[in-house]
Design an enzyme around this catalytic site. Structure first.
Site, PDB file in Angstrom:
ATOM      1  N   GLU A 248      24.265 -11.204 -35.712  1.00 48.51           N
ATOM      2  CA  GLU A 248      24.663 -11.637 -37.052  1.00 48.51           C
ATOM      3  C   GLU A 248      25.958 -12.423 -36.969  1.00 48.51           C
ATOM      4  OE1 GLU A 248      22.976  -8.884 -40.289  1.00 48.51           O
ATOM      5  OE2 GLU A 248      24.756  -7.916 -39.515  1.00 48.51           O
TER       6      GLU A 248
ATOM      7  N   SER B 156      22.317 -14.309 -44.197  1.00 47.59           N
ATOM      8  CA  SER B 156      21.737 -15.168 -45.230  1.00 47.59           C
ATOM      9  C   SER B 156      20.259 -15.497 -45.002  1.00 47.59           C
ATOM     10  CB  SER B 156      22.565 -16.449 -45.394  1.00 47.59           C
ATOM     11  OG  SER B 156      23.876 -16.116 -45.837  1.00 47.59           O
TER      12      SER B 156
ATOM     13  N   GLU C 234      31.059  -5.845 -41.042  1.00 48.10           N
ATOM     14  CA  GLU C 234      31.910  -5.321 -42.136  1.00 48.10           C
ATOM     15  C   GLU C 234      32.595  -4.026 -41.704  1.00 48.10           C
ATOM     16  OE1 GLU C 234      28.879  -5.436 -45.164  1.00 48.10           O
ATOM     17  OE2 GLU C 234      28.928  -7.618 -45.097  1.00 48.10           O
TER      18      GLU C 234
END
Ligand code: PGA
Length: 245
Positions: free
Chosen positions: A161, A206, A94
């Protein structure tokens, strides 16, 4: 044996009430894994105070590549250290995609973090388009090696990730995750073979209470970096307990 580790990344979520609630929910149990909470920066001091007599550790979600000066809005790694952080996330997808952090910025933040005495949690991972184009390993290699040019491998954790798995409910299969983790360890070994065996490699994307155990059971996966599920006490507790002993 490598130290297992579970890190809660609260992102832009939570409040003082959650700080209090999570510390009481987590501190009553003891875990094989080291457990770290990374709340938004304004809550770091409160979290540090509440966790003082517990085994929980505190981490930052981001730090500046600068040490001090006229950089409005920035937070230095030494400031994080001073308020009790032991870890800081660096290069989260992000930050890369929404705040334009390129490999060079990530590398300088990583050095700033380590110089301040923090363990840097370097996040790497490919997008869906990159995976579908067969570029997963080359993307991960580029992100990893460019970030580690001047790094101290003694103060390093790497989190794989896959971007397509973050916050989407789509998890990499245990085999997909293990394949990349194994490659990351092999790449680290090209820098320092001995140290590569000691570095904790985390999976993120997740992870939930019901898939954590099978993911963490993989040979090169030493724990997880947890977003959404880290905000829910029963979920996060179960994830922390799912780490192999
Ligand atoms: P998620 O986030 O667990 O919500 O997918 C993981 C992360 O962004 O670190």
């Amino acid at each position: 044996m490598r130290q297992s580790l579970v890190i809660a990344n609260w992102k832009l979520n939570g409040d003082l009430e959650l700080v209090n609630f999570m510390v009481s929910a987590l501190a009553s149990e003891s875990y094989t894994a080291d457990v770290v909470i990374c709340p938004p920066a304004p809550y770091l001091s409160a979290l540090q105070q509440r966790t003082q007599n517990t085994e929980l550790a505190v981490g930052g979600q981001n730090c500046s590549s600068f040490q001090q000066g006229a950089y409005t809005g920035e937070i230095s790694a030494s400031m994080l250290k001073e308020v009790g952080c032991e870890y800081v996330l660096v290069g989260h997808s992000e930050r890369r995609s929404l705040f334009a952090e390129d490999d060079q910025v990530v590398a300088s933040k990583l050095v700033a973090a380590q110089e301040a005495g923090l363990t840097a949690v370097l996040c790497v991972g490919e997008s869906l388009t990159q995976r579908e184009a067969g570029q997963t390993m080359s993307v991960v290699k580029q992100q990893l090696l460019s970030a580690l040019q001047n790094a101290d491998l003694n103060r390093l954790v790497v989190a794989y990730e896959p971007v397509w798995a973050i916050g989407t409910g789509m998890t990499a299969s245990p085999e997909q995750a293990q394949e990349v983790h194994q490659e990351i360890r092999a790449l680290l070994a090209t820098i320092d073979a001995q140290q590569a065996q000691k570095i904790s490699l985390l999976y993120g994307g997740s992870v939930k209470a019901d898939n954590a155990e099978i993911i963490f059971a993989q040979e090169d996966i030493d724990g997880g970096l947890i977003g959404g599920a880290s905000l829910v006490a029963e979920q996060f507790r179960a994830i922390c307990s799912a780490v192999k002993g």
